[in-house]
Each structure stands twice: as C-alpha cells, then as structure tokens.
Design a protein around this motif. Structure first.
Motif, PDB file in Angstrom:
ATOM      1  N   VAL A  42       0.862  -1.189   0.000  1.00  0.00           N
ATOM      2  CA  VAL A  42       0.000   0.000   0.000  1.00  0.00           C
ATOM      3  C   VAL A  42       0.894   1.233   0.000  1.00  0.00           C
ATOM      4  O   VAL A  42       2.074   1.155   0.352  1.00  0.00           O
ATOM      5  N   ILE A  43       0.329   2.356  -0.406  1.00  0.00           N
ATOM      6  CA  ILE A  43       1.023   3.640  -0.262  1.00  0.00           C
ATOM      7  C   ILE A  43       0.269   4.421   0.793  1.00  0.00           C
ATOM      8  O   ILE A  43      -0.971   4.502   0.743  1.00  0.00           O
ATOM      9  N   ILE A  44       1.001   4.939   1.750  1.00  0.00           N
ATOM     10  CA  ILE A  44       0.318   5.698   2.795  1.00  0.00           C
ATOM     11  C   ILE A  44       0.801   7.153   2.780  1.00  0.00           C
ATOM     12  O   ILE A  44       1.908   7.462   2.340  1.00  0.00           O
ATOM     13  N   ARG A  63       4.155  10.406   0.237  1.00  0.00           N
ATOM     14  CA  ARG A  63       3.559   9.104  -0.032  1.00  0.00           C
ATOM     15  C   ARG A  63       4.667   8.067   0.028  1.00  0.00           C
ATOM     16  O   ARG A  63       5.651   8.182  -0.691  1.00  0.00           O
ATOM     17  N   ILE A  64       4.526   7.085   0.913  1.00  0.00           N
ATOM     18  CA  ILE A  64       5.551   6.044   0.966  1.00  0.00           C
ATOM     19  C   ILE A  64       4.914   4.656   0.828  1.00  0.00           C
ATOM     20  O   ILE A  64       3.819   4.413   1.340  1.00  0.00           O
ATOM     21  N   PRO A  65       5.617   3.760   0.126  1.00  0.00           N
ATOM     22  CA  PRO A  65       5.099   2.396  -0.017  1.00  0.00           C
ATOM     23  C   PRO A  65       5.452   1.545   1.197  1.00  0.00           C
ATOM     24  O   PRO A  65       6.548   1.664   1.739  1.00  0.00           O
ATOM     25  N   LEU A  66       4.523   0.707   1.632  1.00  0.00           N
ATOM     26  CA  LEU A  66       4.777  -0.232   2.727  1.00  0.00           C
ATOM     27  C   LEU A  66       4.196  -1.592   2.346  1.00  0.00           C
ATOM     28  O   LEU A  66       3.054  -1.690   1.900  1.00  0.00           O
ATOM     29  N   ASP A 121      -4.328   8.845   4.366  1.00  0.00           N
ATOM     30  CA  ASP A 121      -4.505   8.109   3.117  1.00  0.00           C
ATOM     31  C   ASP A 121      -3.826   6.749   3.145  1.00  0.00           C
ATOM     32  O   ASP A 121      -2.652   6.655   3.495  1.00  0.00           O
ATOM     33  N   VAL A 122      -4.573   5.747   2.786  1.00  0.00           N
ATOM     34  CA  VAL A 122      -4.006   4.410   2.575  1.00  0.00           C
ATOM     35  C   VAL A 122      -4.525   3.956   1.212  1.00  0.00           C
ATOM     36  O   VAL A 122      -5.733   3.824   1.016  1.00  0.00           O
ATOM     37  N   CYS A 123      -3.617   3.760   0.286  1.00  0.00           N
ATOM     38  CA  CYS A 123      -3.998   3.447  -1.091  1.00  0.00           C
ATOM     39  C   CYS A 123      -3.462   2.085  -1.489  1.00  0.00           C
ATOM     40  O   CYS A 123      -2.268   1.830  -1.364  1.00  0.00           O
ATOM     41  N   GLY A 124      -4.344   1.229  -1.965  1.00  0.00           N
ATOM     42  CA  GLY A 124      -3.881  -0.083  -2.388  1.00  0.00           C
ATOM     43  C   GLY A 124      -5.050  -1.011  -2.619  1.00  0.00           C
ATOM     44  O   GLY A 124      -6.196  -0.571  -2.585  1.00  0.00           O
TER      45      GLY A 124
END
Lengths: 483, 286
Positions: B39-41, B49-52, B89-92
């Motif tokens: 996800v990108i938060i 925006r960082i990926p985790l 924001d949590v995107c995924g």
C-alpha cells in the motif's frame, strides 16, 4: 443594443491582461496572469459584436454559449454570465486559464477575421473569478432522481465533466480517484502558477454540491475492477487519463537526477515539494535543468524548474520553433522568463558521474521531408554532438496508456497503443454500459477535449440508462485503430 | 471533502525501540489484497507518499497489517500513532501479487524487518501444499522479528545472527547455502534490504534456483504514473509499482537500485533532523 454596438468602431486589439513581472515571477509560484479588472473585462466584452451567426461556440468542445455570456458581461450582469457558462461547463475558472482558446472558440471568432479575436478565455476567467470573489454560488439544478447509478473512473477533466452532467440529469454518481485528492491532471500536472490549486479544489467541490460521491485512494484495476463496478453500477465511464510516462530509451536515463515530467510536476504540484521541508516530499533541482520536449507539459516543467531555483532552465527540442506543440502563450511566457531554448537538438545520452547526472549529450538536427504527422522530420546532423552540463534532466516526451484499467477489464477493445477504443461521439466501448473518454482514448490531449469527451459520453449514458432510442451512430468497431 | 481516513485498530511494539506493528481498518483493501502487494500511505496533509509492504491481510476481519520501522521522518511520525488514531490516506493494494503455486520446496528469506511481508507469502505457499522453509537473519538476537509468527506458517525456521547470539553465526546466506546444498529447493523468495537481496540472489545463482526479490525503490503515486520507481531488470527498464515489486533476482541491476534509493538522502536527513528538533521541543513543553 446589438445594432448600436455594430455601428460603433471596433477596437482592433484585445485588451491586454495584466501579468506578474517576468523578473519577479521566476522565483515564485504565484499565478503569472493576474486576470482582468472589471473595467478591463467590460472594455474587452464591448469588442464582441454579438454577430448574427456566431462561430465561436462551434469551436467549444463543451458548447459554452459564448455570445450569451459575453452579452451578460456587457450588461454588467456577472452572476448571470457565470450562470450561463455553468449551464455547460463545470470548470469555468480552469478553462478560462488553460484552454487553448486560440485553436478553438477564438480561432472562429468573427471579429478575429479582421482584427484580434475577442478574448473569450480571459472573459470566462473573469466571470468565474468574480463569482468566487463576490457572488453567491448559484445552486445548480439537479433533475429528479432516476434511481440509476454511474461509476466514474478518474476525477480529471473527463471524469469531472461526465460526473457533473450525469448528476444533474438525476443519476447517482460515484467518482473513483487513484490519488489522495481529486482533480487528476489539473492537480498533479498543471502548475500552480498557471492554475492555482485552490481554484481546482473549489470547482471540483461543485461536484459534491451536486451530490456526487468522490472516493479517493481508489485505484480502479487494483482495489476494484471495471467488471466489479458493473455489478454495482448501471454504467461505468472510464476517464483514467494517459499517464504512463515515456522515456527515450537512451543511455543514462535511470541516473539520479533524471525525472519524467509526470514525476517532476507531481512532486511539485500535488505533493508541494516547492515548500519542502514544510511538506515532506523532496525534489532535486540543481543549478541547471534540461527539459526534453516542446509541448505544454515541457513548458510547465521548465518554468517549474526555474521557480524551484534553477539558474538556467533549458528546453531541448528536436524540431524548430515553428513546430513547438506548446501553446504560443506558454512559449512566450517561457521566453519572457529567460528560458533557454535549444531547438533542432535531440539528446543522445545522459552522462553521469557517481550515479548522478552531469551532462546531457545532444546532437543538432535539421528538418527533412515531412513525416506521417505532416511535420518535417528532424534528421541528425552527423558529427554535431555536443554536451550541455546539467544536474537534472526532465523527460517530457509524452505518455502512453496506463495499463491498470485496460488490462484488468474483460473484453474491452484496445487499439495498438493500448488505448481504449471508444466511439468519438458517444464514448461507447466494446462493452455494453462501459464508456470511456479523454486521454485514455485519445492519448495525450487537452483539458477541454477531455471535458468534451466526458460531456458526450454523459449524454449517451443518460440515453442508455433511460432506455431512450439510440441516435444513428458509428459503432466502436468502426472507429477502431484510430489514434 | 476528505472522508476516507483509515483507522488504526491495534498497535504493538515489535522490537525495541522503533519497530511497530499496526493493524488498520481497511475492509476494501483487505478484500482484494494478495501476498506480495503493498500500500502507499500518506499520514497527513503535509505528508509524503511512501510504499509499505503488507505484513498481513485479513479479509474476514477487514484488516491489513503493516510493520513500520522508524528510519526517517515519516516512519518516525508513523510509529508514534496509537490505536484509534487515523491515517489520512491508505492506497492499495498495489503491485503484482506473489505468484503462488505448488512447487515442492520454497525458501522464504528475509532480513531485518523485511521478514514481516514474508509472513503472508509463506502462509500462502504453505496453504498451496509446499514445504516452506524460512531463513531469516539479523545482526543480533534482539534485532530478530517475527520468528514466532513465521514458525506458525513454515515447516522450519532457520535463524542467523551476525554475532552468533542466536542460531547460525553469520549472515543469512550462510544458512541459505546449507539449505540450497540439499538440492531440493524449487524457489527462493527474498524480502529485505537491497544489499541483502543482492547477496541472496548471488548465492542462489550458484545453485541455479529461481529467486524472486521484492524491490523497494522510491515511489510517488504507485500506479505507474510517475516512473520514480524505475528499476532495470534483464537490461530493461521496469516500473516496480506496476510491473513489480517482485522480479527475478538474477536479472536485477542492484547497483542502480541502491544508487536510486540514495537520491534524496540529504533531504531525508534534513527533514528528519528538523522533525526531531521540533519534536524534542514539543516533548519538553508537553
């Protein structure tokens, strides 16, 4: 009144628009064009002769009733003027700023046959800004609920226009946006100095007023597919944009300091890297920046680089001045800001040192025979290679089709470039109930063309949802393989 | 306009002082996410925006889990969040899932807190009927995480520590090589720091064992729009966000990956130092 106006002597030149001093604006992100004052707007509006057969409106992809709104400006009824525009355009403050009017409405303006055309875009911007500053926003009319639901993929110009039209027709609309804020290219692509983000936010807020639900962080193709949306909605409109940045495929393109224009602009505009470290997202600028390309996005990138602090910001474009695809106004602004233009020049490799860009090697070009696009093909001049020392290179050579939506949707016809095949007049795709428009169909184009596609698709979606008879139209299959 | 905040349902200190477990209320993502995705938060309005990577996915519960180590400003801010706090924001889910199939014997190998995303991957390979062996390493015993969790989804867990305080003394490739020597390994999946993945891939190459690595370049949008995450695999430029994050480890240009990961080192430091200075002030006045 119109008769009287015709008899009056027309002023040949359009009223100039005040702009920020080029020397000052190169170091700030404030808007370059300051907009007409009321006096200037009235003066310019007077240049419209309210001709019997107005051509301007034919040039507008969303059919703004230009003559009518300008007449209302002449009568100082600015609220009436903005209401008139909003009947057909949900983004007037955006369009007044970024539409290429010189190729559309203003190109066809009857006054323009003899003199400079009426500055329609500037007047549109004036009344839109006037409403924001003075007016009470007129509530848009929304038809009685139809009980039908539509999903819109993407909140850029195409999606926003389709959403607005469909909501006003009484459908329940949900917009799915991949990024954390709605607006698409208006937000991540076009810089603050050309289109303030507060204006984008306010115009998009009108969607919420219409009862549209906007879901951010929703990547269609990942979080849900179009097929899944079709289970929950009566129709789907795909306006996901082009979005996949092209690179040249030359050596050194993955060095630190090489950006796609999308990344360079997204970091700056959406993530506000110009305000680092107040905002967390950083950007590398360096003293010298080369932007490869000659379109509007290249002009936006190079002028952004200047504002981020580059001492020299350079356009590297393989054809000549005459072929620059960017709007003349943008090129003019870039020249005023002392952007260096290396025309008839094409990069051959990016040269690095310890993983970082040090220079870009280019070759001089000359124009040969016309190519498929009708423009004269640039041909390298042997032995003319030279280096431009730079710290940052921005590749602004167009985008390809983002595969997330096309590849995750069953039975959706794509053309050979991976764009969705959709009928130009209706937005219909090869899937019943699935429509598409904007850059994901045409490849990179303009805000207003995407809006026009959203408008046309909304019209046909309405007919489809309400079971109204079909007008005679070409099928998607017949327009297949058109770029 | 923003209404899609994501609530933190649970936080847990995984390793002193700075590695934390977070369980997020994200039913839509949990329904779709597969092992190997991310996800990108974005924590807040000023955030990056960082990926985790996903450390767990629970579709029934409607939750996803992340393991976060405070290594910079954003992650330091993240680990301060408590149960009940909300993330902007949590995107995924983003990226391609791990290709799960019955192969025979699969080794999952991880270093540092990279072990966490291996958990759902190992579980899926186990469920598909594979023998799953975990080879995990850390500098010392107190830095190991997720050992107990991995025990629950793997047939065997082999531990290495650089100082020999637990398991085999040495780096992860020492134990990995012992396992590869048996000649029955069908696939190695590796998640961890780039340098560790590089050496794991070098090791498995000698044994000709297919090795998938989960690359972690810098990203912005995570949906193929910006190209920040370009990596070179087999001489071709790929976008880790849409083509990956998993690639054939024997084909990856590791030096390029590591060089690109360093792109904003000075800015990251500046941002982190400024935050720490502000933060120290806040702590004093609170």
């Amino acid at each position: 009144m119109a008769e009287e106006r015709k008899r009056r002597k027309l002023i040949p030149n359009r009223t100039p628009i005040p702009e920020q001093d080029p020397k000052k604006r190169g170091s700030n992100f404030k808007e370059v064009s300051l907009g007409y004052t009321t006096e200037q707007a009235l003066e310019e509006a007077e240049r419209c002769i309210r001709c019997a057969k107005p051509q301007c409106v034919k040039g507008c992809p969303v059919g703004v009733q230009i003559g009518d709104f300008i007449e209302l400006v002449q009568e100082k009824n600015f609220q009436g003027a903005i209401d008139k525009i909003k009947e057909t355009n949900i983004l007037p403050a955006v369009c007044g700023r970024v539409c290429p009017q010189e190729d559309q409405c203003e190109k066809l303006c009857v006054v323009g046959k003899k003199f400079e055309p009426v500055a329609i875009g500037r007047l549109e911007r004036f009344v839109a800004d006037w409403e924001r500053d003075h007016g009470q926003k007129t509530k848009p009319k929304v038809a009685k609920s139809t009980g039908k639901t539509v999903a819109i993929v993407g909140s850029g110009p195409a999606g926003v226009t389709a959403a607005s039209d469909l909501a006003q027709m009484g459908h329940k609309v949900t917009v799915f946006e991949a990024l954390h804020e709605p607006g698409g290219v208006l937000l991540y692509g076009i810089p603050e100095f050309r289109l303030p983000k507060s204006i984008v936010a306010e115009e998009i807020a009108c969607l919420t007023d219409l009862g549209v639900d906007i879901q951010t962080n929703a990547v269609v193709g990942k979080l849900m597919t179009v097929d899944e949306l079709m289970e929950d909605f009566d129709a789907v409109f795909i306006g996901s944009g082009a979005g996949l940045p092209n690179f040249m495929g030359i050596d050194g393109e993955n060095l630190n300091g090489v950006y796609s224009a999308n990344e360079f602009l997204t970091r700056t505009n959406l993530m506000k890297a110009y305000d680092f470290p107040k905002f967390d997202t950083p950007i590398k600028v360096g003293d010298r920046v080369a932007v490869v390309g000659g379109g509007n996005v290249a002009m936006d990138s190079v002028r952004t680089a200047l504002r981020l602090g580059a001492e020299e910001a350079i356009i590297v474009y393989r054809r000549s001045d005459a072929e620059l695809p960017a709007r003349a106004e943008e090129v003019h602004h870039a020249h005023e800001e002392a952007i260096r233009f290396e025309l008839l020049t094409s990069p051959t490799k990016v040269i690095g040192e310890d993983g970082w860009v040090k220079a870009i090697e280019c070759v001089r070009m000359e124009l040969g025979e016309p190519d498929d696009s009708g423009r004269r093909r640039p041909v390298p001049i042997k032995g003319s290679e030279f280096q431009i020392p730079v710290n940052v290179v921005v590749m602004s050579i167009g985008t390809g089709a983002n595969p997330l939506v096309p590849q995750s949707t069953k039975n959706l016809d794509l053309n050979k470039w991976g764009y969705i095949v959709a009928d130009e007049e209706t937005g219909r795709t090869s899937r019943e109930g699935v429509y598409a428009g904007g850059d994901i169909v045409t490849g990179s184009a303009t805000v207003i063309l995407a809006m026009g596609a959203g408008r046309k698709a909304a019209g046909d979606i309405h007919r489809y949802l309400m079971g109204e008879p079909e007008p005679e139209v070409e099928t998607a299959a017949e327009v297949k393989n058109q770029p | 306009m923003k209404s899609d905040l994501t609530k933190i349902l649970e936080t847990k200190l995984i390793r002193e002082p700075d590695v934390f477990y977070f369980k997020l209320d994200a039913p839509a993502i949990a329904r779709k996410a597969k092992p190997g995705q991310f996800v990108i938060i974005r924590l807040n309005e000023q955030g990056e925006r960082i990926p985790l990577s996903l450390a767990d996915i629970n579709p029934d519960e409607g939750t996803i889990s992340l393991i976060v180590m405070a290594v910079g400003k954003t992650t330091a801010e993240f680990v301060e969040l408590k149960t009940g706090d909300e993330i902007s924001d949590v995107c995924g889910p983003l990226g391609q899932p791990t290709h799960i199939e019955k192969l025979g014997k699969v080794i999952v190998s991880g270093g540092g807190f990279g072990v966490a995303p291996l958990f759902p991957i190992a579980r899926a390979f186990k469920a598909a009927g594979n023998e799953v062996v975990c080879v995990m390493g850390a500098r010392s015993a107190d830095l190991l995480i997720y050992e107990d969790e991995m025990q629950t989804v793997c047939d065997r867990v082999l531990v290495t520590t650089d100082d020999g305080s637990k398991g085999t003394k040495g780096v992860v490739t020492v134990a990995l090589e012992e396992e590869l020597k048996k000649g029955d390994t069908d696939l190695v999946i590796c998640v961890g720091p780039a340098i560790m993945m590089k050496f794991v891939a070098f090791t498995t190459k000698n044994y000709n064992v297919k090795t998938m690595v989960s690359l972690n370049p810098i990203m912005v949008d995570g949906s193929g729009m910006c190209g920040a995450c370009r990596v070179s695999v087999g001489g071709e430029t790929k976008f880790a966000c849409t083509d990956g994050p998993e690639f054939d480890g024997h084909q990856v240009d590791w030096d390029l990956l590591m060089s690109r990961q360093q792109m904003y080192l000075s800015e990251e430091k500046e941002s982190f130092e400024a935050w720490k200075a502000r933060h120290a002030h806040l702590l004093e006045t609170s």
